[in-house]
Design a protein around this motif. Structure first.
Motif, PDB file in Angstrom:
ATOM      1  N   PRO A   1       0.813  -1.231   0.000  1.00 25.51           N
ATOM      2  CA  PRO A   1       0.000   0.000   0.000  1.00 25.51           C
ATOM      3  C   PRO A   1       0.841   1.272   0.000  1.00 25.51           C
ATOM      4  CG  PRO A   1      -0.159  -1.142   2.110  1.00 25.51           C
ATOM      5  CD  PRO A   1       0.523  -2.079   1.172  1.00 25.51           C
ATOM      6  N   VAL A   2       2.010   1.224   0.629  1.00 25.09           N
ATOM      7  CA  VAL A   2       2.883   2.403   0.631  1.00 25.09           C
ATOM      8  C   VAL A   2       3.423   2.651  -0.769  1.00 25.09           C
ATOM      9  CG1 VAL A   2       4.998   3.415   1.564  1.00 25.09           C
ATOM     10  CG2 VAL A   2       3.492   2.081   3.056  1.00 25.09           C
ATOM     11  N   ALA A   3       3.886   1.586  -1.432  1.00 27.94           N
ATOM     12  CA  ALA A   3       4.420   1.736  -2.789  1.00 27.94           C
ATOM     13  C   ALA A   3       3.331   2.229  -3.745  1.00 27.94           C
ATOM     14  CB  ALA A   3       4.997   0.412  -3.271  1.00 27.94           C
ATOM     15  N   ARG A   4       2.128   1.704  -3.605  1.00 28.02           N
ATOM     16  CA  ARG A   4       1.029   2.134  -4.483  1.00 28.02           C
ATOM     17  C   ARG A   4       0.657   3.592  -4.229  1.00 28.02           C
ATOM     18  NH1 ARG A   4      -1.872  -3.595  -3.421  1.00 28.02           N
ATOM     19  NH2 ARG A   4      -1.148  -4.699  -5.299  1.00 28.02           N
ATOM     20  N   LYS A   5       0.677   3.995  -2.972  1.00 27.83           N
ATOM     21  CA  LYS A   5       0.365   5.394  -2.668  1.00 27.83           C
ATOM     22  C   LYS A   5       1.434   6.312  -3.247  1.00 27.83           C
ATOM     23  CE  LYS A   5      -1.675   6.565   1.080  1.00 27.83           C
ATOM     24  NZ  LYS A   5      -2.062   6.857   2.488  1.00 27.83           N
ATOM     25  N   LEU A   6       2.702   5.937  -3.089  1.00 29.45           N
ATOM     26  CA  LEU A   6       3.779   6.746  -3.656  1.00 29.45           C
ATOM     27  C   LEU A   6       3.647   6.826  -5.177  1.00 29.45           C
ATOM     28  CD1 LEU A   6       6.797   5.522  -1.493  1.00 29.45           C
ATOM     29  CD2 LEU A   6       5.865   7.844  -1.535  1.00 29.45           C
ATOM     30  N   LEU A   7       3.289   5.717  -5.809  1.00 29.56           N
ATOM     31  CA  LEU A   7       3.120   5.719  -7.263  1.00 29.56           C
ATOM     32  C   LEU A   7       2.022   6.693  -7.676  1.00 29.56           C
ATOM     33  CD1 LEU A   7       3.909   4.505  -9.999  1.00 29.56           C
ATOM     34  CD2 LEU A   7       2.225   2.695  -9.591  1.00 29.56           C
ATOM     35  N   SER A   8       0.946   6.737  -6.913  1.00 27.37           N
ATOM     36  CA  SER A   8      -0.149   7.657  -7.242  1.00 27.37           C
ATOM     37  C   SER A   8       0.257   9.112  -7.044  1.00 27.37           C
ATOM     38  CB  SER A   8      -1.375   7.337  -6.380  1.00 27.37           C
ATOM     39  OG  SER A   8      -1.175   7.721  -5.023  1.00 27.37           O
ATOM     40  N   LEU A   9       1.277   9.342  -6.199  1.00 28.53           N
ATOM     41  CA  LEU A   9       1.711  10.707  -5.899  1.00 28.53           C
ATOM     42  C   LEU A   9       2.818  11.203  -6.822  1.00 28.53           C
ATOM     43  CD1 LEU A   9       1.782  10.472  -1.987  1.00 28.53           C
ATOM     44  CD2 LEU A   9       0.155  11.776  -3.367  1.00 28.53           C
ATOM     45  N   VAL A  10       3.417  10.308  -7.596  1.00 27.55           N
ATOM     46  CA  VAL A  10       4.526  10.714  -8.464  1.00 27.55           C
ATOM     47  C   VAL A  10       4.158  11.907  -9.347  1.00 27.55           C
ATOM     48  CG1 VAL A  10       5.967  10.002 -10.417  1.00 27.55           C
ATOM     49  CG2 VAL A  10       5.730   8.501  -8.443  1.00 27.55           C
ATOM     50  N   PRO A  11       2.991  11.914 -10.019  1.00 26.52           N
ATOM     51  CA  PRO A  11       2.669  13.061 -10.890  1.00 26.52           C
ATOM     52  C   PRO A  11       2.521  14.378 -10.138  1.00 26.52           C
ATOM     53  CG  PRO A  11       1.265  11.168 -11.387  1.00 26.52           C
ATOM     54  CD  PRO A  11       1.957  10.863 -10.097  1.00 26.52           C
ATOM     55  N   LYS A  12       2.299  14.306  -8.833  1.00 25.23           N
ATOM     56  CA  LYS A  12       2.143  15.525  -8.039  1.00 25.23           C
ATOM     57  C   LYS A  12       3.455  16.290  -7.925  1.00 25.23           C
ATOM     58  CE  LYS A  12       0.181  17.049  -3.608  1.00 25.23           C
ATOM     59  NZ  LYS A  12      -0.503  16.606  -2.367  1.00 25.23           N
ATOM     60  N   VAL A  13       4.573  15.574  -8.010  1.00 19.40           N
ATOM     61  CA  VAL A  13       5.895  16.188  -7.846  1.00 19.40           C
ATOM     62  C   VAL A  13       6.669  16.217  -9.159  1.00 19.40           C
ATOM     63  CG1 VAL A  13       8.113  16.002  -6.636  1.00 19.40           C
ATOM     64  CG2 VAL A  13       5.975  15.485  -5.428  1.00 19.40           C
ATOM     65  N   PHE A  14       6.496  15.175  -9.959  1.00 21.62           N
ATOM     66  CA  PHE A  14       7.273  15.042 -11.190  1.00 21.62           C
ATOM     67  C   PHE A  14       6.330  15.080 -12.394  1.00 21.62           C
ATOM     68  CE2 PHE A  14       9.374  12.705  -7.773  1.00 21.62           C
ATOM     69  CZ  PHE A  14      10.620  13.308  -7.766  1.00 21.62           C
ATOM     70  N   PRO A  15       6.442  16.098 -13.244  1.00 19.79           N
ATOM     71  CA  PRO A  15       5.535  16.228 -14.394  1.00 19.79           C
ATOM     72  C   PRO A  15       5.569  14.984 -15.277  1.00 19.79           C
ATOM     73  CG  PRO A  15       6.855  18.216 -14.112  1.00 19.79           C
ATOM     74  CD  PRO A  15       7.417  17.193 -13.170  1.00 19.79           C
ATOM     75  N   PRO A  16       4.394  14.435 -15.602  1.00 25.78           N
ATOM     76  CA  PRO A  16       4.369  13.213 -16.418  1.00 25.78           C
ATOM     77  C   PRO A  16       4.614  13.455 -17.899  1.00 25.78           C
ATOM     78  CG  PRO A  16       2.144  13.872 -15.826  1.00 25.78           C
ATOM     79  CD  PRO A  16       3.070  14.800 -15.096  1.00 25.78           C
ATOM     80  N   HIS A  17       4.353  14.671 -18.361  1.00 30.74           N
ATOM     81  CA  HIS A  17       4.495  14.947 -19.789  1.00 30.74           C
ATOM     82  C   HIS A  17       5.435  16.140 -19.982  1.00 30.74           C
ATOM     83  CE1 HIS A  17       1.253  12.139 -20.451  1.00 30.74           C
ATOM     84  NE2 HIS A  17       0.453  12.842 -19.668  1.00 30.74           N
ATOM     85  N   LEU A  18       6.525  15.907 -20.668  1.00 33.23           N
ATOM     86  CA  LEU A  18       7.498  16.956 -20.948  1.00 33.23           C
ATOM     87  C   LEU A  18       7.618  17.150 -22.452  1.00 33.23           C
ATOM     88  CD1 LEU A  18      10.358  15.901 -18.475  1.00 33.23           C
ATOM     89  CD2 LEU A  18       8.568  17.602 -18.088  1.00 33.23           C
ATOM     90  N   ASP A  19       7.808  18.413 -22.858  1.00 30.36           N
ATOM     91  CA  ASP A  19       7.968  18.689 -24.285  1.00 30.36           C
ATOM     92  C   ASP A  19       9.241  18.048 -24.833  1.00 30.36           C
ATOM     93  OD1 ASP A  19       5.628  20.144 -24.310  1.00 30.36           O
ATOM     94  OD2 ASP A  19       6.632  22.051 -23.898  1.00 30.36           O
TER      95      ASP A  19
END
Length: 301
Positions: A120-138
């Motif tokens: 559950p910790v790993a899954r929660k961190l995975l869901s939070l990744v886009p909050k800190v690291f932009p998923p789409h870069l030019d």
């Protein structure tokens, strides 16, 4: 070494890190996250004209998260990665795949209990990744060489304390610039601002006295090391700021803490990683290092 020699040595390591990170040399920077293709590096080392070769570029990421144990066989992207988002998502997916496999295959109750806590910790961190690291870069993220294992056994010096060689390059890769704000391993010790006073510590028992401990209890030397390392971290940071004015230290705290949480979420500190993720999910900023001292240091975003 005397403290003065340690200061000089620390400044030299900071200079090495600045040079490795491509400070002031755009040609030393890369795009993508990954380990440099060894075939191209070998060709350059063997005297081939570098201009006649494709530019050395990041390839598959050689990192223990990707090749230790069964991790080598999981169907997970392995680089090169365009962004921190893609890289850290892959790391977390490896953890999730591995712990899921543990639950499905093991008969060991302790292993099952660990997996049930980690998932559950790993899954929660995975869901939070886009909050800190932009998923789409030019375009692919700018990266630079980063040596992840700069402890004292990997740094050779001469009698004057000058660095003559740095060892253990097999996992050195092009990593995000925020990774360059991590202190070297030899400076990674608990914070201790107050200098320990020798006469405040107990003497060692006679049976354990020797030239190495000078008759003083081991705790004194542990605290002494922590105090000196705390001061040397300040020297390291100040030197990098001087050499590399755009060094992104203050801007990188959240990224570094996220990386620390991922690094600890499948080990004995999974509860601390979980607490950090809970705070992040609630919109609170918690320095991961504060979890070790007991203070929360929470700030609302």
């Amino acid at each position: 070494m005397s403290m003065e020699q340690k200061v000089v040595f620390t400044k030299r390591v900071a200079t090495f890190q600045a040079e490795l990170s491509g400070r002031g040399k755009p040609e030393s920077l890369f795009r993508d996250i990954g380990t440099l293709d060894p075939r191209k590096v070998d060709q350059v080392d063997q005297g081939h004209d570098a201009e006649d070769l494709d530019k050395v570029s990041p390839g598959l990421l050689v990192s223990h998260e990707f090749f230790m144990g069964d991790h080598l066989y999981y169907d997970i992207p392995r680089g090169p990665f365009r962004s921190s988002h893609d890289w850290l998502s892959a790391v977390l997916n490896i953890i999730i795949v591995h712990q899921t496999a543990v639950l499905e295959k093991t008969d060991d109750e302790d292993e099952k209990e660990d997996a049930e806590e980690i998932l559950p910790v790993a899954r929660k961190l995975l869901s939070l990744v886009p909050k800190v690291f932009p998923p789409h870069l030019d375009e692919a993220e700018t990266t630079a060489l980063y040596h992840h294992d700069l402890h004292l056994n990997n740094i050779l010096v001469n009698e004057e304390g000058e660095i003559t060689a740095v060892l253990d390059w097999e996992c050195v890769s092009a990593m995000p610039l925020w990774m360059a704000t991590m202190v070297p391993k030899f400076l990674d010790e608990p914070v201790r601002e107050e200098e320990p006073q020798r006469d405040m510590y107990m003497d060692e028992i006679p049976e354990k006295c020797n030239d190495e401990n000078e008759g003083k209890n081991e705790l004194y030397f542990i605290h002494r090391m922590e105090y000196e390392t705390t001061q040397l971290r300040k020297v390291y940071n100040a030197t990098l700021r001087e050499l590399w004015p755009e060094w992104p230290l203050e801007e990188s705290y959240v990224e570094l803490d996220f990386f620390q949480a991922i690094s600890q979420c499948d080990g004995i500190w999974v509860k601390k990683a979980g607490r950090w993720a809970d705070c992040m999910e609630k919109g609170q900023t918690l320095r991961f290092e504060d979890l070790w001292g007991g203070g929360l240091g929470l700030k609302q975003q």
